[in-house]
Design a protein around this motif. Sequence first.
Motif, PDB file in Angstrom:
ATOM      1  N   GLU A   1       0.838  -1.198   0.000  1.00  0.00           N
ATOM      2  CA  GLU A   1       0.000   0.000   0.000  1.00  0.00           C
ATOM      3  C   GLU A   1       0.879   1.256   0.000  1.00  0.00           C
ATOM      4  N   LEU A   2       1.935   1.238   0.820  1.00  0.00           N
ATOM      5  CA  LEU A   2       2.798   2.404   0.932  1.00  0.00           C
ATOM      6  C   LEU A   2       3.604   2.626  -0.344  1.00  0.00           C
ATOM      7  N   MET A   3       4.079   1.543  -0.956  1.00  0.00           N
ATOM      8  CA  MET A   3       4.820   1.672  -2.212  1.00  0.00           C
ATOM      9  C   MET A   3       3.950   2.292  -3.293  1.00  0.00           C
ATOM     10  N   TYR A   4       2.723   1.804  -3.400  1.00  0.00           N
ATOM     11  CA  TYR A   4       1.830   2.306  -4.448  1.00  0.00           C
ATOM     12  C   TYR A   4       1.306   3.699  -4.099  1.00  0.00           C
ATOM     13  N   SER A   5       1.073   3.948  -2.822  1.00  0.00           N
ATOM     14  CA  SER A   5       0.553   5.244  -2.388  1.00  0.00           C
ATOM     15  C   SER A   5       1.527   6.373  -2.669  1.00  0.00           C
ATOM     16  N   SER A   6       2.833   6.109  -2.467  1.00  0.00           N
ATOM     17  CA  SER A   6       3.823   7.178  -2.536  1.00  0.00           C
ATOM     18  C   SER A   6       4.869   6.990  -3.629  1.00  0.00           C
ATOM     19  N   GLY A   7       4.767   5.923  -4.419  1.00  0.00           N
ATOM     20  CA  GLY A   7       5.698   5.708  -5.520  1.00  0.00           C
ATOM     21  C   GLY A   7       7.121   5.425  -5.070  1.00  0.00           C
ATOM     22  N   LEU A   8       7.264   4.647  -3.992  1.00  0.00           N
ATOM     23  CA  LEU A   8       8.586   4.419  -3.417  1.00  0.00           C
ATOM     24  C   LEU A   8       9.403   3.416  -4.209  1.00  0.00           C
ATOM     25  N   ARG A   9      10.707   3.650  -4.247  1.00  0.00           N
ATOM     26  CA  ARG A   9      11.641   2.632  -4.725  1.00  0.00           C
ATOM     27  C   ARG A   9      11.768   1.548  -3.664  1.00  0.00           C
ATOM     28  N   LEU A  10      12.243   0.375  -4.098  1.00  0.00           N
ATOM     29  CA  LEU A  10      12.457  -0.727  -3.163  1.00  0.00           C
ATOM     30  C   LEU A  10      13.400  -0.310  -2.037  1.00  0.00           C
ATOM     31  N   ALA A  11      14.529   0.306  -2.371  1.00  0.00           N
ATOM     32  CA  ALA A  11      15.511   0.707  -1.356  1.00  0.00           C
ATOM     33  C   ALA A  11      14.926   1.743  -0.398  1.00  0.00           C
ATOM     34  N   GLU A  12      14.077   2.623  -0.915  1.00  0.00           N
ATOM     35  CA  GLU A  12      13.462   3.646  -0.060  1.00  0.00           C
ATOM     36  C   GLU A  12      12.513   3.017   0.939  1.00  0.00           C
ATOM     37  N   LEU A  13      11.747   2.042   0.490  1.00  0.00           N
ATOM     38  CA  LEU A  13      10.828   1.355   1.396  1.00  0.00           C
ATOM     39  C   LEU A  13      11.604   0.599   2.474  1.00  0.00           C
ATOM     40  N   ALA A  14      12.632  -0.144   2.059  1.00  0.00           N
ATOM     41  CA  ALA A  14      13.389  -0.968   3.003  1.00  0.00           C
ATOM     42  C   ALA A  14      14.096  -0.118   4.051  1.00  0.00           C
ATOM     43  N   SER A  15      14.493   1.103   3.703  1.00  0.00           N
ATOM     44  CA  SER A  15      15.255   1.939   4.630  1.00  0.00           C
ATOM     45  C   SER A  15      14.377   2.809   5.528  1.00  0.00           C
TER      46      SER A  15
ATOM     47  N   GLY B   1      12.383  -9.924  13.815  1.00  0.00           N
ATOM     48  CA  GLY B   1      12.388  -8.605  14.424  1.00  0.00           C
ATOM     49  C   GLY B   1      13.430  -7.654  13.887  1.00  0.00           C
ATOM     50  N   ASP B   2      14.209  -8.056  12.863  1.00  0.00           N
ATOM     51  CA  ASP B   2      15.208  -7.152  12.288  1.00  0.00           C
ATOM     52  C   ASP B   2      14.691  -6.561  10.979  1.00  0.00           C
ATOM     53  N   ARG B   3      15.412  -5.573  10.455  1.00  0.00           N
ATOM     54  CA  ARG B   3      14.980  -4.871   9.244  1.00  0.00           C
ATOM     55  C   ARG B   3      14.814  -5.847   8.084  1.00  0.00           C
ATOM     56  N   LEU B   4      13.734  -5.695   7.355  1.00  0.00           N
ATOM     57  CA  LEU B   4      13.445  -6.581   6.234  1.00  0.00           C
ATOM     58  C   LEU B   4      14.382  -6.258   5.070  1.00  0.00           C
ATOM     59  N   SER B   5      14.963  -7.285   4.456  1.00  0.00           N
ATOM     60  CA  SER B   5      15.906  -7.089   3.359  1.00  0.00           C
ATOM     61  C   SER B   5      15.187  -6.827   2.038  1.00  0.00           C
ATOM     62  N   HIS B   6      15.930  -6.298   1.066  1.00  0.00           N
ATOM     63  CA  HIS B   6      15.378  -6.068  -0.269  1.00  0.00           C
ATOM     64  C   HIS B   6      14.862  -7.371  -0.866  1.00  0.00           C
ATOM     65  N   ARG B   7      15.669  -8.415  -0.749  1.00  0.00           N
ATOM     66  CA  ARG B   7      15.293  -9.695  -1.342  1.00  0.00           C
ATOM     67  C   ARG B   7      14.008 -10.241  -0.721  1.00  0.00           C
ATOM     68  N   SER B   8      13.851 -10.053   0.583  1.00  0.00           N
ATOM     69  CA  SER B   8      12.645 -10.551   1.254  1.00  0.00           C
ATOM     70  C   SER B   8      11.410  -9.790   0.789  1.00  0.00           C
ATOM     71  N   ILE B   9      11.550  -8.470   0.604  1.00  0.00           N
ATOM     72  CA  ILE B   9      10.420  -7.672   0.130  1.00  0.00           C
ATOM     73  C   ILE B   9      10.009  -8.123  -1.268  1.00  0.00           C
ATOM     74  N   GLN B  10      10.990  -8.349  -2.136  1.00  0.00           N
ATOM     75  CA  GLN B  10      10.699  -8.830  -3.485  1.00  0.00           C
ATOM     76  C   GLN B  10       9.974 -10.170  -3.447  1.00  0.00           C
TER      77      GLN B  10
ATOM     78  N   VAL C   1      11.445  10.518   2.930  1.00  0.00           N
ATOM     79  CA  VAL C   1      12.109   9.434   2.202  1.00  0.00           C
ATOM     80  C   VAL C   1      13.489   9.888   1.749  1.00  0.00           C
ATOM     81  N   VAL C   2      14.486   9.027   1.941  1.00  0.00           N
ATOM     82  CA  VAL C   2      15.836   9.303   1.453  1.00  0.00           C
ATOM     83  C   VAL C   2      16.032   8.520   0.169  1.00  0.00           C
TER      84      VAL C   2
END
Length: 311
Positions: free
Chosen positions: A137-151, A210-219, A166-167
Amino acid sequence: MNGRITEFIQHLASEKRHSSLTCDSYQQDLQRLAVWLVEQGSAHWRAVNGYDLRRYVANLSRQGLSGRSIARHLSAIRRFYQYLLRERLATDNPALDIRPPKSRRRLPRVADVDQINSLLDASPDDPLEIRDRCMFELMYSSGLRLAELASLNLEAVDRKSGEARVVGKGGKTRILPVGRKALDAIAQWMPVRAELAPEAEAALFVSRRGDRLSHRSIQARLSRWGGVKGADQKLHPHMLRHSFASHMLESSGDLRAVQELLGHADITTTQVYTHLDFQHLARVYDQSHPRARRRNARNHGDQKSGQEGSM
């Protein structure tokens, strides 16, 4: 000729510390050139000139290589000749002024609005799917890149103002609006996150551990979501960003605004979405305009005349 290539690859591996994948790629490209040069009757690197390399580029193009692939070949050749010059095994770099042919730019794949709505309106079946729907929802709502979402960190999203900090590329920060549906999804995710993440964890999206989700996991989770929720094409994070851009431009027609939302430094990068929008308009035109449908109308008229003649 292969002996010099081997020495160059050893130089890349030992002195430049390039990866084995890069070294293998350079070696394959240079050996391909060496084979072609021998076939043309040239057996010495020192004898190769710009005319030879232009013929070689034309040969690669005839074989069906894209401009991007040919550019990679030329990059390997330039680096190789830099090495030969250093070792005094060549007198110039004949690849310096050679340019690859331009590749036809591929348009990004997008999902239509109905499919996006269907996927994001699907109910999550477990706590991790609550997180997944929130991410998408957040990716589509704000047009985020994968790296931006993960960070994204917790404090990056202000739910009261409906904004996210967003950075993006190059460390550039931009403030983006967050839609109501995405804010609702975040509200549902926060209690689940509290059960998974330790207090010291800053990431907004965390794994089961409980740790930050990786790019590969999001994909992987987006691909899984599409499969489970009935998508008719394989989903990947950039498709959501492309869909956001295309749908925004289709509705608003404001290219500059879409550029700002996407964080593109150059508006020509954003202009690719005008082509997507034109394709949509062209389909509507073909289906709706009476003069665009004259062939079908004529065929229908011919069939009707045939029926009348047989009566």
